[in-house]
Design an enzyme around this catalytic site. Structure first.
Site, PDB file in Angstrom:
ATOM      1  N   LYS A   1       1.843 -19.286  -6.940  1.00  0.00           N
ATOM      2  CA  LYS A   1       0.469 -18.778  -6.957  1.00  0.00           C
ATOM      3  C   LYS A   1      -0.454 -19.625  -7.828  1.00  0.00           C
ATOM      4  O   LYS A   1      -1.636 -19.786  -7.531  1.00  0.00           O
ATOM      5  CB  LYS A   1       0.456 -17.328  -7.439  1.00  0.00           C
ATOM      6  CG  LYS A   1       1.322 -16.369  -6.606  1.00  0.00           C
ATOM      7  CD  LYS A   1       0.834 -16.267  -5.171  1.00  0.00           C
ATOM      8  CE  LYS A   1       1.503 -15.133  -4.410  1.00  0.00           C
ATOM      9  NZ  LYS A   1       2.920 -15.340  -4.111  1.00  0.00           N
TER      10      LYS A   1
ATOM     11  N   GLY B   1       4.399  -8.377  -3.287  1.00  0.00           N
ATOM     12  CA  GLY B   1       4.695  -6.954  -3.184  1.00  0.00           C
ATOM     13  C   GLY B   1       4.255  -6.145  -4.385  1.00  0.00           C
ATOM     14  O   GLY B   1       4.783  -5.062  -4.645  1.00  0.00           O
TER      15      GLY B   1
ATOM     16  N   LYS C   1      -0.133  -2.038   0.295  1.00  0.00           N
ATOM     17  CA  LYS C   1      -0.993  -1.569   1.375  1.00  0.00           C
ATOM     18  C   LYS C   1      -0.330  -0.383   2.088  1.00  0.00           C
ATOM     19  O   LYS C   1       0.882  -0.390   2.309  1.00  0.00           O
ATOM     20  CB  LYS C   1      -1.219  -2.702   2.384  1.00  0.00           C
ATOM     21  CG  LYS C   1      -1.781  -3.968   1.768  1.00  0.00           C
ATOM     22  CD  LYS C   1      -1.616  -5.150   2.706  1.00  0.00           C
ATOM     23  CE  LYS C   1      -1.924  -6.450   2.010  1.00  0.00           C
ATOM     24  NZ  LYS C   1      -1.578  -7.634   2.823  1.00  0.00           N
TER      25      LYS C   1
ATOM     26  N   ARG D   1       3.708 -16.436   6.305  1.00  0.00           N
ATOM     27  CA  ARG D   1       4.619 -15.699   7.188  1.00  0.00           C
ATOM     28  C   ARG D   1       3.796 -14.736   8.031  1.00  0.00           C
ATOM     29  O   ARG D   1       2.573 -14.643   7.895  1.00  0.00           O
ATOM     30  CB  ARG D   1       5.619 -14.895   6.354  1.00  0.00           C
ATOM     31  CG  ARG D   1       4.925 -13.972   5.346  1.00  0.00           C
ATOM     32  CD  ARG D   1       5.871 -13.000   4.694  1.00  0.00           C
ATOM     33  NE  ARG D   1       5.279 -12.320   3.557  1.00  0.00           N
ATOM     34  CZ  ARG D   1       4.452 -11.301   3.620  1.00  0.00           C
ATOM     35  NH1 ARG D   1       4.076 -10.825   4.798  1.00  0.00           N
ATOM     36  NH2 ARG D   1       3.975 -10.731   2.529  1.00  0.00           N
TER      37      ARG D   1
END
Length: 445
Positions: free
Chosen positions: A116, A163, A236, A291
């Site tokens: 990141k 996540g 989410k 992905r």
């Protein structure tokens, strides 16, 4: 075209890939853990092989076992789905070394964008707006010094995060040291990499992501945005497309920035760039997911583009036939993630046998799941058991259609969150489209 593909995943995404392969005339090989011997993807695939016991580290993350099965079956390519090994550059390289195609982003792109901190620097160099912050902070002392310039509140984030793990909010200098140690430990445990960086905490923001398809011939296709702001603990739970808050002018800017980013890193395959959008219309790069996303069906519903089939075609060397000018989003889609958990008891996970299952139907209603009546949900994996997706001509119609579909859905034998979704869909903040990423945390206080 490939004649045989192995799906290195489980659950609904494994079935989604098997379905796409069957429609393309491609044979499929499934792998499964001992806990998943009765899973639906095992029976739907043309061939199925057990690769280890229930823990993912001994089965679905067992790279050597998966590649061994692939070689013994004469598989030409592996589709990793999402999660698990889908963003694992080492696995992609192992496939390559064994003459097996990995249906995903190139190894070097995964490595760069999976870091990141490196991703932030890359996007900044490409002229894509990045959230104000700093590069890696090796120690608490470094973090305290950098925090003075960033300002509080801020976020500590894991370089290898995903996540929602390895993220800590820091409101004051006194909170930084314990948050640093906690985030480091969680990231080290989850990803084997505890390195952290910091970003200014942008509050009351929208989480907007842009879907990409890029082929090996230099073509980049941006398939519009998804609003993923309805979240619980950075996860989410509901997505929709298009986003109410995105004007045509802003959509064009997001498309241009996303296309520029993809070309800068030499992206290939399906991918997503996630942004934070402030109330004044400013957007900032957050991360790139190299992905397929869990929420990819909402994009498929509004564009008519099958993302999984295009992943396979692109890796096979085919050129994109859909052009940017062909992308017209004239309907609205909503996805609800159905999780086996009890929202009335602090989202306690639920396992058990499905005693009764009724799948909602009707025009433009899609139910992606691995459930069947009599199936026993194992306790070892993610709590998501289905995705319910609907589309309609307008957003108001889509909301009503989703409410009706949720009421029609019957899943007995385990607790699930369908009733919570019905409530959320009727709340003013959702109906008006004004909800932000902190909506649920404030609502539940």
């Amino acid at each position: 075209m490939f004649s045989k593909i192995l799906i290195a995943n489980r659950g609904e995404i494994a079935i989604r890939v098997i379905r796409a392969c069957k429609e393309m005339g491609v044979l499929t090989v499934a792998v499964f853990s001992e806990a998943d011997k009765n899973a639906l993807h095992v029976s739907l695939a043309d061939e199925s092989y057990c690769i280890g016991p229930a823990p993912t580290g001994k089965s679905y993350l067992n790279m050597a076992a998966i590649v061994t099965v692939a070689k013994s079956c004469g598989v030409q390519a592996i589709h990793p789905g999402y999660g698990l090994l889908s963003e694992n550059a080492a696995f992609a390289a192992l496939c390559e070394q064994n003459g097996i195609r990995f249906i995903g982003a190139p190894c070097e792109v995964m490595e760069k964008m999976g870091d990141k901190d490196a991703a932030r620097r890359t996007m900044r160099a490409a002229g894509v707006p990045v959230i104000p912050g700093c590069d890696l902070v090796p120690t608490v002392e470094d973090a305290l010094r950098e925090a003075e310039g960033i300002g509080y509140p801020l976020l500590l984030k894991a370089r290898a995060g995903g996540g929602g793990r390895g993220i800590r909010r820091v409101n004051t200098p006194d909170e930084l040291a314990p948050a640093f140690l906690s985030a480091f430990a969680e990231a080290q445990s989850a990803f084997g990499d505890g390195a952290l960086y910091m970003e200014k905490l942008l509050e009351h923001v929208k989480h907007i992501e842009m879907q990409l398809l890029c082929d090996k011939h230099g073509n980049v296709l941006c398939l519009g945005e998804r609003d993923c702001s309805m979240q619980r603990k950075n996860q989410k739970i509901m997505e929709e497309s298009p986003a109410v808050c995105v004007t045509p002018e802003l959509r064009q800017k997001l498309t241009e920035a996303t296309t520029r980013a993809a070309k800068t890193v030499g992206y290939i395959g399906a991918g997503t760039i996630e942004y934070l959008l402030t109330a004044d219309g400013q957007f900032y790069f957050m991360e790139m997911n190299t992905r397929l996303q869990v929420e990819h069906p909402v994009t498929e519903m509004v564009t008519g583009v099958d993302l999984v089939k295009w992943q396979i075609r692109i890796e096979n060397g085919q050129e994109l036939t859909v052009k940017q000018e062909d992308v017209r989003i004239e309907t609205h889609a909503i996805e609800c993630r159905i999780n086996a958990e009890d929202p009335t008891h602090n989202f306690r996970p639920s396992c058990g046998t499905i005693s009764l299952l009724h799948v909602p139907g009707g025009p433009w209603v899609r139910f992606d799941s691995a459930l069947y009546q009599g199936y026993t949900i194992p306790p070892f994996y993610d709590s998501m058991i289905a995705k319910l997706i609907v589309s309609a001509r307008t957003r108001a119609e889509a909301i009503r259609k989703m409410q009706a579909a949720l009421c029609e859905m019957v899943v007995e034998g385990v607790d699930h969150n369908a009733a919570m979704h019905i409530d959320l869909l009727g709340e003013p903040a959702f109906v008006e489209g004004t909800y932000t990423t902190d909506y649920l945390s404030k609502r539940n206080q």
